[in-house]
Scaffold this motif. Structure first.
Motif, mmCIF file in Angstrom:
data_model
loop_
_atom_site.group_PDB
_atom_site.id
_atom_site.type_symbol
_atom_site.label_atom_id
_atom_site.label_comp_id
_atom_site.label_asym_id
_atom_site.label_seq_id
_atom_site.Cartn_x
_atom_site.Cartn_y
_atom_site.Cartn_z
ATOM 1 N N HIS A 1 0.844 -1.197 0.000
ATOM 2 C CA HIS A 1 0.000 0.000 0.000
ATOM 3 C C HIS A 1 0.878 1.245 0.000
ATOM 4 C CE1 HIS A 1 1.021 0.226 4.265
ATOM 5 N NE2 HIS A 1 0.495 -0.974 4.459
ATOM 6 N N GLY A 2 0.253 2.405 0.046
ATOM 7 C CA GLY A 2 1.000 3.655 -0.032
ATOM 8 C C GLY A 2 2.003 3.839 1.079
ATOM 9 N N GLY A 3 1.660 3.364 2.278
ATOM 10 C CA GLY A 3 2.608 3.468 3.390
ATOM 11 C C GLY A 3 3.878 2.706 3.125
ATOM 12 N N ASP A 4 3.742 1.523 2.496
ATOM 13 C CA ASP A 4 4.926 0.731 2.135
ATOM 14 C C ASP A 4 5.787 1.468 1.117
ATOM 15 O OD1 ASP A 4 4.200 -1.453 3.746
ATOM 16 O OD2 ASP A 4 2.912 -2.270 2.170
ATOM 17 N N ILE A 5 5.126 2.101 0.142
ATOM 18 C CA ILE A 5 5.872 2.814 -0.899
ATOM 19 C C ILE A 5 6.670 3.965 -0.301
ATOM 20 C CG2 ILE A 5 5.624 4.250 -2.967
ATOM 21 C CD1 ILE A 5 3.203 2.543 -3.732
ATOM 22 N N GLY B 1 18.594 6.351 1.794
ATOM 23 C CA GLY B 1 19.519 6.305 2.921
ATOM 24 C C GLY B 1 18.962 6.912 4.196
ATOM 25 N N ILE B 2 17.646 6.995 4.302
ATOM 26 C CA ILE B 2 17.009 7.543 5.494
ATOM 27 C C ILE B 2 16.487 6.369 6.325
ATOM 28 C CG2 ILE B 2 15.082 8.956 6.342
ATOM 29 C CD1 ILE B 2 15.406 10.564 3.678
ATOM 30 N N TYR B 3 16.994 6.260 7.556
ATOM 31 C CA TYR B 3 16.709 5.079 8.362
ATOM 32 C C TYR B 3 15.929 5.387 9.635
ATOM 33 C CZ TYR B 3 19.997 2.936 5.166
ATOM 34 O OH TYR B 3 20.623 2.475 4.023
ATOM 35 N N GLN B 4 15.395 6.602 9.754
ATOM 36 C CA GLN B 4 14.529 6.914 10.871
ATOM 37 C C GLN B 4 13.557 8.015 10.477
ATOM 38 O OE1 GLN B 4 18.155 7.409 11.620
ATOM 39 N NE2 GLN B 4 17.823 9.229 10.370
ATOM 40 N N GLY C 1 4.533 0.673 7.592
ATOM 41 C CA GLY C 1 5.395 0.406 6.447
ATOM 42 C C GLY C 1 6.864 0.602 6.794
ATOM 43 N N CYS C 2 7.145 1.645 7.570
ATOM 44 C CA CYS C 2 8.526 1.901 8.001
ATOM 45 C C CYS C 2 9.029 0.768 8.879
ATOM 46 C CB CYS C 2 8.605 3.232 8.753
ATOM 47 S SG CYS C 2 8.537 4.696 7.697
ATOM 48 N N GLN C 3 8.186 0.326 9.791
ATOM 49 C CA GLN C 3 8.573 -0.772 10.672
ATOM 50 C C GLN C 3 8.926 -2.022 9.862
ATOM 51 O OE1 GLN C 3 5.529 -2.582 13.293
ATOM 52 N NE2 GLN C 3 6.926 -2.122 14.987
ATOM 53 N N THR C 4 8.118 -2.325 8.868
ATOM 54 C CA THR C 4 8.368 -3.492 8.014
ATOM 55 C C THR C 4 9.649 -3.333 7.197
ATOM 56 O OG1 THR C 4 5.988 -3.906 7.830
ATOM 57 C CG2 THR C 4 7.406 -4.916 6.169
#
Length: 612
Positions: A38-42, A51-54, A69-72
């Motif tokens: 979904h959009g959150g995953d994208i 290169g953004i990890y937080q 999505g970020c957590q996944t």
């Protein structure tokens, strides 16, 4: 007769309302109702590929898919107790990492709660991506929950505001927003994402009132509209777009070299912009370039610590006198605003070279209170890194060093003064300066207390001092600390809080404990908005609205949030102060946040320092 591509696109966009009603997009873009993401995953995967990890956030239903999505995707989700702190954290993370800081907040009040922090990022020229939720596309302007004209709110304080309405555009729009935020003069970009862009297709249909096969004209229209949102979605590997930089004129660089070589009394005033785009590699290259020029330098804002604590080219006292005596003044990211008395601090006979990424900042108050011999629009490092010239001014350096020594002695004599009601802040910072290490990063969040600290403390290395910048914002402390620890986990972070400013974000102590982002905070408790109270009482004869309760035990408040609480009270000796600061370091090294409540005496050290 063939229709030119540009004309075709113009007609195509003009027919958008008709296309949406008739669902013409289905003829050109394939819909996959079983799409696994979904959009959150994208959003999450696109950030990771840059290169953004937080990301920093305060959760809300409009943005939940981004957070999951970020957590996944393995992008750390750091949530705060106020949206402003999330935006401040993104600001600080960008300044130290050199990569855009990302703040994700929900629609309506979630976004408007960040306005001050985003304006601060704009004036600090920090690349922050503000991702905000929004009402569903179909319900825009129809009274949906938290549906306001958000892009209008942010248009004046962001480089750009981008609203995405089709899932197939999302990946490219995130990439574009990150590129805009970093290019030319960095700054915040607001990306508005309607909630029906973020959740899975089947769920969005159900939330829109269509369960199973659409029945009737109304449901069919809704079904068609939802299909148009999701049609044609594809993801692909993303390469970050090359950041666009303002390139200085080669002729101007050559002219600058000649001016440096000819100068007998040169001075460089370095502002926060010189540290852009951030990151240790850039800072080290800049420090090396300045040393090659052999020009005495006064450091302000984020540039404090650029040359270390003891470099012979680093000066911090009597800047005003040096600017009056200089024959060449180089403003390297420094701006002729209130901090340089709008240009009136510059010597009338000096040749002035102004270097700035921003044409507006470059010419601020030019030919009103000051005049430039040379104006260079471009990145500060690019203007001086090519060994443009080397100054030969040993007598001038000796003169400045002797005056520096005298002014330092005067200042240190202030630390021995006994103050009524508590600890002398000059003494406190003199002792703290001996305790700081190469791992220490200082965050200033206050008025009088932080102003005193800036005169005493000597950051040990580049990127070890953060303050809000030209906007003079209070409340950055908690958010800045979380942002710094997120990108510099091995650093020892000290927040210097005034007792007025600390209450804006002291609740972030709880988040620091929860997310294992421990920092140390010193609260300078003088029972007032000190910088205002002192001068207001002198000028207007009243302290109305400027006093606070000095008996407030801020260290006890922090203990309730899970931190270690310490105090330095009236009558404490130098040894007591040093022992308490070292105890704070010890506890912090064990992974605990610490808040030290310091009862301050009434000081006249910065009398007359109010800025209007």
């Amino acid at each position: 007769m063939m229709l030119h591509k540009s004309k075709f696109m113009t007609v195509w966009k003009a027919l958008t309302p008709v296309r949406r009603v008739l669902n013409v997009d289905r003829l050109f873009y394939k819909l996959d109702p079983n799409c696994p993401y979904h959009g959150g995953d994208i959003v999450a995967n696109t950030l990771k590929q840059h290169g953004i990890y937080q990301v920093f956030t305060l959760t809300g239903g409009h943005i939940s898919p981004i957070l999951t999505g970020c957590q996944t995707a393995g992008v750390r989700v750091i949530d705060t107790r106020h949206e402003a702190s999330a935006a401040f954290a993104a600001d600080a993370a960008c300044r130290l990492s050199g990569k855009p800081g990302v703040c994700v907040v929900t629609a309506g009040p979630g976004l408007t709660n960040t306005v001050t922090a985003i304006k601060n990022a704009q004036m600090a020229e920090t690349a922050v991506l503000l991702i905000g939720g929004a009402a569903p596309t179909l319900l825009k302007g129809r009274g949906a929950l938290q549906d306001v004209d958000q892009t209008s709110v942010f248009s004046s304080i962001c480089k750009d505001t981008i609203r995405v309405t089709r899932l197939r555009d999302l990946q490219d729009k995130v990439t574009e927003a990150l590129w805009i935020a970093q290019s030319d003069v960095p700054g915040p970009v607001m990306l508005e994402l309607p909630v029906d862009l973020l959740y899975p297709y089947q769920l969005v249909k159900e939330m829109s009132g269509v369960k199973g096969k659409a029945k009737g004209l109304s449901q069919r229209y809704i079904s068609w509209a939802v299909d148009a949102i999701f049609a044609g979605v594809k993801t692909h590997p993303v390469d970050p777009m090359p950041v666009q930089k303002v390139k200085p004129n080669p002729y101007s660089i050559k002219k600058l070299g000649k001016l440096i070589t000819a100068a007998k009394r040169p001075v460089m005033v370095i502002g926060s912009q010189a540290m852009l785009p951030g990151g240790a590699i850039h800072a080290d290259r800049l420090a090396s370039a300045i040393r090659d020029c052999k020009i005495p330098a006064f450091l302000g804002g984020m540039s404090r610590g650029l040359l270390g604590a003891d470099d012979p080219l680093f000066f911090r006292q009597a800047r005003k006198a040096a600017l009056k005596e200089a024959d060449l003044i180089i403003l390297a990211g420094a701006v002729c605003d209130f901090r340089l008395d709008y240009g009136r601090s510059l010597g009338r006979k000096a040749l002035v070279v102004a270097i700035n990424r921003s044409d507006n900042q470059l010419s601020l108050n030019h030919r009103i209170f000051w005049s430039a011999k040379l104006q260079m629009e471009g990145e500060i490092l690019e203007c001086i890194v090519t060994r443009v010239g080397t100054a030969n001014c040993p007598d001038w350096l000796l003169h400045l060093a002797e005056r520096e020594k005298g002014e330092e002695a005067k200042m240190m004599s202030e630390s021995s003064k006994e103050l009524e009601g508590g600890i002398n802040p000059v003494q406190l910072f003199e002792i703290l300066d001996t305790v700081l290490t190469d791992k220490s990063i200082l965050i200033g969040d206050g008025g009088d207390f932080v102003g005193t600290a800036s005169r005493i403390l000597r950051p040990k290395k580049p990127l070890s001092w953060l303050d809000p910048g030209a906007y003079g914002t209070l409340g950055v402390g908690g958010g800045f600390a979380l942002g710094v620890k997120a990108v510099k986990p091995n650093s020892e972070v000290w927040v210097l809080w005034g007792d007025g400013s600390c209450t804006y974000s002291i609740a972030e102590i709880e988040r620091a404990v929860t997310h294992d982002l421990p920092f140390i905070a010193i609260v300078g408790n003088n029972g007032s908005w000190g910088q205002i109270e002192r001068d207001q009482s002198t000028m207007l004869g009243s302290d109305a609205g400027s006093t606070l309760n000095k008996k407030t035990p801020y260290h006890s408040v922090a203990e309730q949030y899970g931190a270690v609480g310490l105090s330095i009270d009236e009558g404490a000796s130098r040894g007591d102060i040093e022992d308490t600061l070292k105890l704070a370091q010890l506890e912090n090294s064990k992974g605990r946040s610490v808040v030290i409540n310091v009862t301050l005496g009434k000081s006249e050290f910065r009398s007359g320092s109010i800025s209007l």
